[in-house]
Design a protein around this motif. Structure first.
Motif, PDB file in Angstrom:
ATOM      1  N   VAL A  16     -23.871  92.156  66.756  1.00  0.00           N
ATOM      2  CA  VAL A  16     -23.788  90.944  67.590  1.00  0.00           C
ATOM      3  C   VAL A  16     -24.907  89.965  67.241  1.00  0.00           C
ATOM      4  CG1 VAL A  16     -23.891  90.037  69.942  1.00  0.00           C
ATOM      5  CG2 VAL A  16     -22.618  92.135  69.475  1.00  0.00           C
ATOM      6  N   GLY A  17     -26.137  90.462  67.155  1.00  0.00           N
ATOM      7  CA  GLY A  17     -27.267  89.595  66.860  1.00  0.00           C
ATOM      8  C   GLY A  17     -27.151  88.929  65.502  1.00  0.00           C
ATOM      9  N   LEU A  18     -26.770  89.693  64.474  1.00  0.00           N
ATOM     10  CA  LEU A  18     -26.624  89.127  63.136  1.00  0.00           C
ATOM     11  C   LEU A  18     -25.456  88.158  63.059  1.00  0.00           C
ATOM     12  CD1 LEU A  18     -27.378  92.329  61.049  1.00  0.00           C
ATOM     13  CD2 LEU A  18     -28.801  90.291  61.201  1.00  0.00           C
ATOM     14  N   SER A  19     -24.400  88.434  63.801  1.00  0.00           N
ATOM     15  CA  SER A  19     -23.248  87.521  63.825  1.00  0.00           C
ATOM     16  C   SER A  19     -23.632  86.173  64.434  1.00  0.00           C
ATOM     17  CB  SER A  19     -22.094  88.141  64.620  1.00  0.00           C
ATOM     18  OG  SER A  19     -21.636  89.320  64.013  1.00  0.00           O
ATOM     19  N   LEU A  20     -24.478  86.217  65.454  1.00  0.00           N
ATOM     20  CA  LEU A  20     -24.947  84.968  66.064  1.00  0.00           C
ATOM     21  C   LEU A  20     -25.782  84.159  65.081  1.00  0.00           C
ATOM     22  CD1 LEU A  20     -25.851  86.205  69.664  1.00  0.00           C
ATOM     23  CD2 LEU A  20     -23.969  84.696  69.009  1.00  0.00           C
ATOM     24  N   LEU A  21     -26.542  84.829  64.219  1.00  0.00           N
ATOM     25  CA  LEU A  21     -27.299  84.117  63.193  1.00  0.00           C
ATOM     26  C   LEU A  21     -26.357  83.436  62.204  1.00  0.00           C
ATOM     27  CD1 LEU A  21     -29.863  83.288  61.722  1.00  0.00           C
ATOM     28  CD2 LEU A  21     -29.880  85.534  60.595  1.00  0.00           C
ATOM     29  N   VAL A  22     -25.296  84.122  61.825  1.00  0.00           N
ATOM     30  CA  VAL A  22     -24.309  83.520  60.919  1.00  0.00           C
ATOM     31  C   VAL A  22     -23.726  82.257  61.537  1.00  0.00           C
ATOM     32  CG1 VAL A  22     -22.074  83.836  59.782  1.00  0.00           C
ATOM     33  CG2 VAL A  22     -23.711  85.727  59.840  1.00  0.00           C
ATOM     34  N   VAL A  23     -23.313  82.353  62.784  1.00  0.00           N
ATOM     35  CA  VAL A  23     -22.706  81.213  63.466  1.00  0.00           C
ATOM     36  C   VAL A  23     -23.699  80.054  63.579  1.00  0.00           C
ATOM     37  CG1 VAL A  23     -21.774  80.409  65.671  1.00  0.00           C
ATOM     38  CG2 VAL A  23     -21.068  82.629  64.750  1.00  0.00           C
ATOM     39  N   THR A  24     -24.937  80.362  63.932  1.00  0.00           N
ATOM     40  CA  THR A  24     -25.955  79.323  64.079  1.00  0.00           C
ATOM     41  C   THR A  24     -26.222  78.620  62.756  1.00  0.00           C
ATOM     42  OG1 THR A  24     -27.012  80.593  65.850  1.00  0.00           O
ATOM     43  CG2 THR A  24     -28.320  78.858  64.818  1.00  0.00           C
ATOM     44  N   ALA A  25     -26.314  79.385  61.666  1.00  0.00           N
ATOM     45  CA  ALA A  25     -26.556  78.788  60.345  1.00  0.00           C
ATOM     46  C   ALA A  25     -25.400  77.889  59.932  1.00  0.00           C
ATOM     47  CB  ALA A  25     -26.785  79.878  59.306  1.00  0.00           C
ATOM     48  N   VAL A  26     -24.183  78.292  60.245  1.00  0.00           N
ATOM     49  CA  VAL A  26     -23.011  77.472  59.906  1.00  0.00           C
ATOM     50  C   VAL A  26     -23.018  76.175  60.713  1.00  0.00           C
ATOM     51  CG1 VAL A  26     -20.491  77.344  60.042  1.00  0.00           C
ATOM     52  CG2 VAL A  26     -21.590  79.401  59.140  1.00  0.00           C
ATOM     53  N   ILE A  27     -23.358  76.256  61.991  1.00  0.00           N
ATOM     54  CA  ILE A  27     -23.433  75.047  62.826  1.00  0.00           C
ATOM     55  C   ILE A  27     -24.483  74.084  62.264  1.00  0.00           C
ATOM     56  CG2 ILE A  27     -24.113  74.169  65.092  1.00  0.00           C
ATOM     57  CD1 ILE A  27     -22.890  76.713  66.303  1.00  0.00           C
ATOM     58  N   ALA A  28     -25.653  74.619  61.869  1.00  0.00           N
ATOM     59  CA  ALA A  28     -26.703  73.783  61.285  1.00  0.00           C
ATOM     60  C   ALA A  28     -26.235  73.157  59.980  1.00  0.00           C
ATOM     61  CB  ALA A  28     -27.963  74.614  61.057  1.00  0.00           C
ATOM     62  N   LEU A  29     -25.495  73.907  59.199  1.00  0.00           N
ATOM     63  CA  LEU A  29     -24.958  73.402  57.933  1.00  0.00           C
ATOM     64  C   LEU A  29     -24.011  72.228  58.169  1.00  0.00           C
ATOM     65  CD1 LEU A  29     -24.480  73.845  54.813  1.00  0.00           C
ATOM     66  CD2 LEU A  29     -22.596  75.343  55.484  1.00  0.00           C
ATOM     67  N   VAL A  30     -23.090  72.394  59.098  1.00  0.00           N
ATOM     68  CA  VAL A  30     -22.111  71.345  59.398  1.00  0.00           C
ATOM     69  C   VAL A  30     -22.815  70.114  59.980  1.00  0.00           C
ATOM     70  CG1 VAL A  30     -20.131  70.731  60.838  1.00  0.00           C
ATOM     71  CG2 VAL A  30     -20.227  72.976  59.711  1.00  0.00           C
ATOM     72  N   PHE A  31     -23.784  70.337  60.872  1.00  0.00           N
ATOM     73  CA  PHE A  31     -24.520  69.221  61.468  1.00  0.00           C
ATOM     74  C   PHE A  31     -25.253  68.424  60.397  1.00  0.00           C
ATOM     75  CE2 PHE A  31     -28.584  67.611  63.120  1.00  0.00           C
ATOM     76  CZ  PHE A  31     -28.130  66.761  64.116  1.00  0.00           C
ATOM     77  N   THR A  32     -25.926  69.122  59.481  1.00  0.00           N
ATOM     78  CA  THR A  32     -26.670  68.444  58.419  1.00  0.00           C
ATOM     79  C   THR A  32     -25.738  67.653  57.520  1.00  0.00           C
ATOM     80  OG1 THR A  32     -28.316  70.218  58.438  1.00  0.00           O
ATOM     81  CG2 THR A  32     -28.290  68.777  56.515  1.00  0.00           C
TER      82      THR A  32
END
Length: 408
Positions: free
Chosen positions: A374-390
């Motif tokens: 769960v914790g690592l999956s949340l990191l994946v999701v967060t990194a993808v959101i940051a990628l799309v935002f940038t």
């Protein structure tokens, strides 16, 4: 106001940048004194996963929030005074943590760890200090080199458990406290503010309000919370993760965590240098893409030692490049008189980004399956959101706004 170059100041920028990097390293070591020993504390004091996570996270929180104030104070008093003050102020908390650990008192460890967060505020000093010594075209390099002070987390992860075995718990903390005192003395004797530094005597709260009205402050805060927050979280929680998943001893887990931290440290100036050569946006995009991929791989618990090491070192490399790229972007876009204030807020966001993941990792750990999916999956999701935002919201080239005219 022009910024002095290395040539017209007789080489002083290199000397002061090296000193600033060392100050950062020794304070980061102090800031990370609890993380490498968290598994030992958990066993000795019979702590739950949540209690151990809170113990690790407390210094991170204080170090993050303290940067909000330390940044504008650096604008006012200069890096030299602030480096000395933080190094001296961190001595008592380091000794207190050692005493609390030796006494086996969890409440005292948490309280001492709270004040240990003072050492973590040092980062908000170094960015404006380095900016003042270097011209705009070299600030990505300068902030990247200063960011190598993160090596203090690697030094702590590797040496702290070994020092405890060699010298004892309390003596280890005394050694680090003495190192902090000697570092402050070194700053008194050798460190100087840049010739172009002029104190900003405006009151702190108005300066923070001005910085808070700038769009760049919050855009960079989000990106740095993901990049630097990811580094801080793993460098503090990885000893627990490695011992839990792979069954290594505290010393072996510390050595592997040191490898992770060292990879991020070495990658940070690379990110800054690449941001000088190319637009920081593209460096940050590549960093978040790599972070998402490697966090996803980590979910499957690569076998020790080769594949797990390769996974986490690659993850550290992408996070390090990301931190270097983000702060090179800050140096380009923040108004010159507000660099310290903007830096303080952005650095605080980075620290806060590192506060929550250890709590999430501890709270979502599945003891029946022995995994952190769960914790690592949340990191994946967060990194993808940051990628799309940038990619979608930020421009590759944008001039610095006026400190008096907030960007809408």
């Amino acid at each position: 106001m022009s910024t002095p170059t290395t040539r017209d100041t007789g080489g002083r920028p290199a000397v002061n940048l090296a000193l600033a990097t060392w100050v950062s390293a020794i304070n980061f070591w102090a800031w990370n004194m609890i993380g490498p020993l968290s598994t030992s504390y958990a066993g000795d004091i019979s702590l739950s996963s949540t209690d151990a996570s809170l113990l690790v996270a407390t210094p991170i929180l204080v170090g993050a929030l303290g940067r909000i104030v330390v940044g504008p104070l650096t604008d006012r008093f200069g890096g030299r005074v602030m480096f000395i003050a933080i190094s001296l102020a961190s001595i008592v908390p380091v000794v207190a943590v050692g005493a609390a650990g030796a006494a086996g008192s969890y409440p005292l460890l948490v309280v001492s760890g709270f004040f240990l967060g003072i050492a973590g505020t040092v980062f908000a000093v170094g960015i404006p200090f380095a900016n003042n010594w270097y011209e705009a075209s070299r600030r990505g390099f300068a902030t990247g080199v200063f960011g190598m002070g993160m090596v203090g987390t690697a030094l702590s992860a590797f040496f702290t458990p070994r020092f405890v075995n060699w010298f004892g718990l309390f003596t280890t903390h005394v050694i680090v406290a003495v190192a902090l005192g000697l570092t402050a003395l070194l700053c008194v004797l050798l460190m100087r503010n840049a010739p172009g530094f002029h104190p900003n005597t405006d009151r702190v709260l108005p300066k923070l309000k001005t910085a808070a009205k700038l769009r760049v402050t919050w855009e960079m805060s989000f990106l740095y919370a993901v990049a630097f927050g990811g580094f801080v979280a793993f460098s503090n929680y990885l000893p627990t993760y490695i011992k839990t998943i792979y069954g290594f001893s505290a010393v072996d887990a510390g050595a592997r965590t040191a490898g992770f931290a060292l990879a991020a440290v070495l990658a940070r100036p690379v990110g800054g240098a690449l941001a000088d050569r190319f637009a920081p946006k593209y460096v940050v995009l590549a960093a978040f893409a790599g972070t998402a991929v490697m966090a996803f791989v980590a979910i499957f618990q690569p076998s020790p030692d080769l594949w797990s090491a390769a996974t986490f070192i690659a993850l550290a490399g992408f996070l390090g490049v990301g931190t270097g790229g983000v702060f090179a972007w800050v140096a380009r876009r923040a108004p010159s008189r507000s660099v310290g204030s903007v830096t303080g807020i952005v650095a605080a966001a980075g620290g806060l980004g590192g506060y929550f993941p250890p709590l999430v990792m501890g709270g979502t750990y599945d003891s029946s399956e022995n995994d952190y999916t769960v914790g690592l999956s949340l990191l994946v999701v967060t990194a993808v959101i940051a990628l799309v935002f940038t990619a979608a919201r930020l421009h590759a080239h944008e001039p610095a706004p006026s400190a008096k005219e907030p960007t809408p």
